[in-house]
Design an enzyme around this catalytic site. Structure first.
Site, PDB file in Angstrom:
ATOM      1  N   THR A  41       0.821  -1.213   0.000  1.00  0.00           N
ATOM      2  CA  THR A  41       0.000   0.000   0.000  1.00  0.00           C
ATOM      3  C   THR A  41       0.853   1.261   0.000  1.00  0.00           C
ATOM      4  OG1 THR A  41      -1.727  -1.172   1.184  1.00  0.00           O
ATOM      5  CG2 THR A  41      -1.835   1.214   1.253  1.00  0.00           C
ATOM      6  N   CYS A  42       1.877   1.323   0.841  1.00  0.00           N
ATOM      7  CA  CYS A  42       2.651   2.566   0.990  1.00  0.00           C
ATOM      8  C   CYS A  42       3.265   2.997  -0.340  1.00  0.00           C
ATOM      9  CB  CYS A  42       3.722   2.378   2.056  1.00  0.00           C
ATOM     10  SG  CYS A  42       4.684   3.876   2.291  1.00  0.00           S
ATOM     11  N   CYS A  47       1.301   6.122   0.933  1.00  0.00           N
ATOM     12  CA  CYS A  47       2.208   7.226   1.326  1.00  0.00           C
ATOM     13  C   CYS A  47       2.927   7.887   0.158  1.00  0.00           C
ATOM     14  CB  CYS A  47       3.284   6.737   2.281  1.00  0.00           C
ATOM     15  SG  CYS A  47       2.902   5.320   3.269  1.00  0.00           S
ATOM     16  N   LYS A  50       0.650   9.364  -2.741  1.00  0.00           N
ATOM     17  CA  LYS A  50      -0.135  10.425  -2.074  1.00  0.00           C
ATOM     18  C   LYS A  50       0.724  11.675  -1.863  1.00  0.00           C
ATOM     19  CE  LYS A  50       0.336  11.001   1.949  1.00  0.00           C
ATOM     20  NZ  LYS A  50      -0.140  10.205   3.019  1.00  0.00           N
ATOM     21  N   ALA A 114      -1.991 -16.237  -1.972  1.00  0.00           N
ATOM     22  CA  ALA A 114      -1.627 -17.295  -1.014  1.00  0.00           C
ATOM     23  C   ALA A 114      -2.789 -17.628  -0.089  1.00  0.00           C
ATOM     24  CB  ALA A 114      -0.437 -16.839  -0.189  1.00  0.00           C
ATOM     25  N   TYR A 185      -7.203  10.516   8.410  1.00  0.00           N
ATOM     26  CA  TYR A 185      -5.973  10.796   7.645  1.00  0.00           C
ATOM     27  C   TYR A 185      -6.259  10.963   6.150  1.00  0.00           C
ATOM     28  CZ  TYR A 185      -2.542   9.250  11.261  1.00  0.00           C
ATOM     29  OH  TYR A 185      -1.742   9.115  12.362  1.00  0.00           O
ATOM     30  N   ILE A 186      -6.877   9.936   5.553  1.00  0.00           N
ATOM     31  CA  ILE A 186      -6.985   9.911   4.091  1.00  0.00           C
ATOM     32  C   ILE A 186      -7.950  10.990   3.601  1.00  0.00           C
ATOM     33  CG2 ILE A 186      -7.677   8.495   2.097  1.00  0.00           C
ATOM     34  CD1 ILE A 186      -6.637   6.036   3.612  1.00  0.00           C
ATOM     35  N   GLU A 189      -6.269  14.392   3.876  1.00  0.00           N
ATOM     36  CA  GLU A 189      -5.164  14.549   2.922  1.00  0.00           C
ATOM     37  C   GLU A 189      -5.689  14.768   1.499  1.00  0.00           C
ATOM     38  OE1 GLU A 189      -1.620  12.153   5.251  1.00  0.00           O
ATOM     39  OE2 GLU A 189      -2.662  11.080   3.673  1.00  0.00           O
ATOM     40  N   GLY A 273     -11.816   4.448   7.106  1.00  0.00           N
ATOM     41  CA  GLY A 273     -11.031   3.476   7.860  1.00  0.00           C
ATOM     42  C   GLY A 273     -10.671   2.270   7.001  1.00  0.00           C
ATOM     43  N   ASP A 314      -0.309  -3.749   9.250  1.00  0.00           N
ATOM     44  CA  ASP A 314      -1.740  -3.426   9.396  1.00  0.00           C
ATOM     45  C   ASP A 314      -2.609  -4.653   9.651  1.00  0.00           C
ATOM     46  OD1 ASP A 314      -0.960  -0.878   8.725  1.00  0.00           O
ATOM     47  OD2 ASP A 314      -2.433  -0.604   7.125  1.00  0.00           O
ATOM     48  N   THR A 322       3.466   2.889   8.262  1.00  0.00           N
ATOM     49  CA  THR A 322       4.543   2.191   7.550  1.00  0.00           C
ATOM     50  C   THR A 322       5.805   1.955   8.400  1.00  0.00           C
ATOM     51  OG1 THR A 322       3.760   2.907   5.417  1.00  0.00           O
ATOM     52  CG2 THR A 322       6.103   2.430   5.558  1.00  0.00           C
ATOM     53  N   ARG A 330      11.394  -6.152  11.021  1.00  0.00           N
ATOM     54  CA  ARG A 330      12.820  -6.338  11.368  1.00  0.00           C
ATOM     55  C   ARG A 330      12.980  -6.951  12.751  1.00  0.00           C
ATOM     56  NH1 ARG A 330      14.796  -0.613   8.833  1.00  0.00           N
ATOM     57  NH2 ARG A 330      14.754  -1.327   6.673  1.00  0.00           N
ATOM     58  N   HIS A 449      17.571  30.828  14.244  1.00  0.00           N
ATOM     59  CA  HIS A 449      16.770  31.970  13.810  1.00  0.00           C
ATOM     60  C   HIS A 449      17.122  32.420  12.391  1.00  0.00           C
ATOM     61  CE1 HIS A 449      14.255  35.453  14.529  1.00  0.00           C
ATOM     62  NE2 HIS A 449      15.203  36.201  14.018  1.00  0.00           N
ATOM     63  N   GLU A 454      12.199  27.095  15.838  1.00  0.00           N
ATOM     64  CA  GLU A 454      12.763  27.720  17.047  1.00  0.00           C
ATOM     65  C   GLU A 454      11.683  27.984  18.097  1.00  0.00           C
ATOM     66  OE1 GLU A 454      14.246  31.817  16.762  1.00  0.00           O
ATOM     67  OE2 GLU A 454      13.174  32.033  14.872  1.00  0.00           O
TER      68      GLU A 454
HETATM   69  P1  NDP Z   1      -9.197   6.924   9.803  1.00  0.00           P
HETATM   70  O1  NDP Z   1      -9.440   5.858  10.803  1.00  0.00           O
HETATM   71  O2  NDP Z   1      -7.994   7.787   9.942  1.00  0.00           O
HETATM   72  O3  NDP Z   1     -10.479   7.882   9.748  1.00  0.00           O
HETATM   73  C1  NDP Z   1     -11.738   7.356   9.446  1.00  0.00           C
HETATM   74  C2  NDP Z   1     -12.734   8.498   9.341  1.00  0.00           C
HETATM   75  O4  NDP Z   1     -13.973   7.989   8.853  1.00  0.00           O
HETATM   76  C3  NDP Z   1     -13.055   9.168  10.665  1.00  0.00           C
HETATM   77  O5  NDP Z   1     -13.315  10.527  10.455  1.00  0.00           O
HETATM   78  C4  NDP Z   1     -14.320   8.427  11.111  1.00  0.00           C
HETATM   79  O6  NDP Z   1     -15.145   9.193  11.951  1.00  0.00           O
HETATM   80  C5  NDP Z   1     -15.009   8.234   9.792  1.00  0.00           C
HETATM   81  N1  NDP Z   1     -15.924   7.091   9.756  1.00  0.00           N
HETATM   82  C6  NDP Z   1     -15.712   5.829  10.222  1.00  0.00           C
HETATM   83  N2  NDP Z   1     -16.779   5.049   9.963  1.00  0.00           N
HETATM   84  C7  NDP Z   1     -17.679   5.821   9.320  1.00  0.00           C
HETATM   85  C8  NDP Z   1     -18.960   5.596   8.780  1.00  0.00           C
HETATM   86  N3  NDP Z   1     -19.542   4.399   8.859  1.00  0.00           N
HETATM   87  N4  NDP Z   1     -19.603   6.629   8.194  1.00  0.00           N
HETATM   88  C9  NDP Z   1     -19.037   7.846   8.107  1.00  0.00           C
HETATM   89  N5  NDP Z   1     -17.805   8.130   8.597  1.00  0.00           N
HETATM   90  C10 NDP Z   1     -17.146   7.124   9.185  1.00  0.00           C
HETATM   91  O7  NDP Z   1      -9.232   6.182   8.394  1.00  0.00           O
HETATM   92  P2  NDP Z   1      -8.634   6.541   6.968  1.00  0.00           P
HETATM   93  O8  NDP Z   1      -9.403   5.702   6.025  1.00  0.00           O
HETATM   94  O9  NDP Z   1      -8.588   8.011   6.750  1.00  0.00           O
HETATM   95  O10 NDP Z   1      -7.143   6.014   7.045  1.00  0.00           O
HETATM   96  C11 NDP Z   1      -6.908   4.653   7.413  1.00  0.00           C
HETATM   97  C12 NDP Z   1      -5.601   4.509   8.133  1.00  0.00           C
HETATM   98  O11 NDP Z   1      -4.526   4.588   7.213  1.00  0.00           O
HETATM   99  C13 NDP Z   1      -5.278   5.595   9.156  1.00  0.00           C
HETATM  100  O12 NDP Z   1      -5.917   5.400  10.378  1.00  0.00           O
HETATM  101  C14 NDP Z   1      -3.773   5.464   9.257  1.00  0.00           C
HETATM  102  O13 NDP Z   1      -3.466   4.403  10.124  1.00  0.00           O
HETATM  103  C15 NDP Z   1      -3.368   5.093   7.851  1.00  0.00           C
HETATM  104  N6  NDP Z   1      -2.899   6.271   7.088  1.00  0.00           N
HETATM  105  C16 NDP Z   1      -1.806   6.972   7.517  1.00  0.00           C
HETATM  106  C17 NDP Z   1      -1.362   8.080   6.831  1.00  0.00           C
HETATM  107  C18 NDP Z   1      -0.193   8.859   7.326  1.00  0.00           C
HETATM  108  O14 NDP Z   1       0.565   8.349   8.144  1.00  0.00           O
HETATM  109  N7  NDP Z   1      -0.010  10.104   6.885  1.00  0.00           N
HETATM  110  C19 NDP Z   1      -2.008   8.527   5.612  1.00  0.00           C
HETATM  111  C20 NDP Z   1      -3.152   7.738   5.242  1.00  0.00           C
HETATM  112  C21 NDP Z   1      -3.560   6.651   5.965  1.00  0.00           C
HETATM  113  P3  NDP Z   1     -14.996   9.180  13.544  1.00  0.00           P
HETATM  114  O15 NDP Z   1     -13.808  10.025  13.848  1.00  0.00           O
HETATM  115  O16 NDP Z   1     -16.274   9.756  14.015  1.00  0.00           O
HETATM  116  O17 NDP Z   1     -14.788   7.749  13.941  1.00  0.00           O
END
Ligand code: NDP
Length: 460
Positions: A41-42, A47, A50, A114, A185-186, A189, A273, A314, A322, A330, A449, A454
């Site tokens: 995925t990364c 990552c 993106k 697999a 996160y996603i 972003e 998620g 994951d 990642t 490791r 500075h 800082e």
């Molecule tokens: P996240 O868990 O970060 O966020 C999920 C979002 O969806 C939250 O706002 C959540 O709301 C909402 N949600 C969950 N269920 C529902 C639903 N049924 N209906 C409507 N909204 C809902 O998930 P992402 O998919 O954004 O990212 C997945 C994971 O990938 C991250 O948690 C992270 O571990 C990884 N990631 C890391 C990155 C980085 O390091 N920069 C970049 C991208 C991904 P609520 O808050 O109310 O639960």
């Protein structure tokens, strides 16, 4: 009993690749099974591509800012298919590089899907037209599951019209108007990416704010700034169903402040998620137990309920990042093949959200510190300011930096930032926090500075 391999790794993503190469370095005979591009995925749809899109999208802001520095105003044009193709080329280059690294490490790459037949036998099915090798049975003394995670989609009418972060990189056309479901996160972003590329973005969030779990000051400041940049964020809003019409895709919404319907030209991106990739792995045949959402249950050594089968990344749903997956891979290889047992340290993991502006954080939020230590034992240092860069651009956008300090020990237990280069700055701050630096240590450090960083050593 003799086996084909000392170690078979399922999944050539960040965790699997790291484990396979390290185990091979210790002299193990290693095979790694992958049913898609090497890199996971990364590298392939996370990552790396993106972040390239984030860079691409920042140019529109730079063109505007440049005028404040004496450059003539221009109306730049942008061509999405060109960017999508360039990014795809880079992903393919990186994937080939990782394949070469496997070769150099003497790890055998096995293409296909697999599934466990029992706890030591894996069946690999390769049905791709170019490599149809049918089904093969492979045996291994030890097996590592590193199959990652996949985006969740809700069970609502019209869900076949949805995109996930897997498909968004491959969109043939830039959407004029994009709806994003989710404020994690996603979602955050991609809201910044498409806003920068001048797509109209409407982000739909079920709670009252984005980025649940992050420090409240950071969440609120980012949400306000994203709105100032032109992103519509509909909070406390739920999506009921999707429908295709001649106008585009219609979203039927529920929520006091939300319109009943919203029409976008094509794309609705779901980022609500991810869940561990364990379907069809045959974990029951291997005697490997699972926990919530199908995650593989592991102990601190990444060992499953079957002592010779391990899992990292994951698929174990621990800290889904990642660098964590790489370290878990490791640590597994060091422990099992390197005779140097090592468990991963999950304390003070820095993390960044490549939103615009960027968010980065390490350690405890103010709310978490209060729960752990009690309110009177937590001291907060906060700084909100317009960065020097914006003194000539005319933008009013502010940077926020915050330290959370344990009053008793004077140790800094959290650092948070929203602003330019937040990820670069917090990575360095994370070293001091990990070493147990006190606020006095921060204060004793000479400022560099003029810089934004800082501020972390001048907060009083
Ligand atoms: P996240 O868990 O970060 O966020 C999920 C979002 O969806 C939250 O706002 C959540 O709301 C909402 N949600 C969950 N269920 C529902 C639903 N049924 N209906 C409507 N909204 C809902 O998930 P992402 O998919 O954004 O990212 C997945 C994971 O990938 C991250 O948690 C992270 O571990 C990884 N990631 C890391 C990155 C980085 O390091 N920069 C970049 C991208 C991904 P609520 O808050 O109310 O639960």
């Amino acid at each position: 009993m003799t086996y084909d391999y000392d170690l078979l790794v399922i999944g050539a993503g960040s965790g699997g690749l790291a484990a396979a190469k390290r185990a091979a370095r210790y002299g193990a005979k290693v095979g790694i099974i992958e049913n898609d591009l090497v890199g996971g995925t990364c590298v392939v749809r996370g990552c790396v591509p993106k972040k390239l899109l984030v860079y691409a999208s920042q140019f529109s802001h730079l063109y505007q800012d440049a005028v404040g520095y004496g450059w003539d105003a221009i109306t730049p044009s942008f061509h999405w298919p060109t960017l999508a193709q360039i990014v795809d080329n880079e992903v393919n280059r990186l994937s080939q590089l990782h394949t070469r690294f496997l070769d150099q490490s003497k790890v055998e790459l096995i293409l296909g899907q697999a599934a466990f037949l029992d706890s030591h036998i894996i069946e690999v099915h390769n049905s791709s037209a170019s490599h149809d090798t049918g089904k093969r049975k492979l045996t291994a003394e030890r097996i590592l599951i590193a199959t990652g995670s996949e985006a969740v989609l809700p069970d609502i009418p019209g869900i076949e019209l949805a995109l996930t972060s897997r498909e968004v990189f491959k969109l043939p056309k830039q959407p004029k108007k994009l709806a994003i479901i989710g404020g994690g996160y996603i979602g955050v972003e991609f809201a910044g990416i498409f806003n920068g590329l001048v797509t109209e973005v409407i982000q739909i969030v079920r709670g009252d704010n984005i980025l649940r779990g992050f420090d409240e000051d950071i969440r609120t400041h980012l949400q306000d700034t994203m709105r100032q940049r032109g992103i519509t964020i509909l909070t406390e809003t739920q999506l009921d169903r999707l429908e295709k019409t001649t106008e585009g895709t219609v979203l039927f919404l529920k929520g006091d402040a939300a319109p009943a319907t919203l029409t976008v030209d094509a794309a609705v991106l779901f980022a609500i998620g991810r869940v561990p990739n364990t379907a069809d792995l045959g974990l029951d045949l291997a005697g490997v137990a699972q926990t919530d959402h199908g995650a593989v249950a592991v102990n601190e050594w990444s060992q499953t309920t079957q002592p010779h089968i391990y899992a990292v990344g994951d698929v174990t749903n621990r800290a889904n990042l990642t660098p964590v997956a790489i370290d878990e891979g490791r640590a597994f290889a060091d422990t099992v093949f390197g005779n140097t047992p090592r468990a991963v340290n999950y304390a003070n993991i820095p993390t960044a959200v490549f939103s615009q502006p960027e968010v980065a954080t390490v350690g405890l939020s103010e709310a978490e510190a209060i729960v752990q230590l009690g309110e009177k034992n937590v001291k907060i240092y906060r700084s909100t300011f317009r960065p020097l860069y914006h003194s000539l651009t005319g933008a009013t956008e502010k940077t926020v930096m915050k330290l959370v300090v344990d009053q008793q020990s004077n140790r800094v237990i959290g650092a948070h930032m929203v602003g330019k280069e937040a990820a670069e700055i917090i990575q360095s701050v994370a070293i001091s926090i990990n070493m147990g630096a006190t606020k006095q240590d921060f204060d004793n450090t000479m400022a560099l500075h003029p810089s934004t960083a800082e501020e972390f050593v001048t907060m009083r």
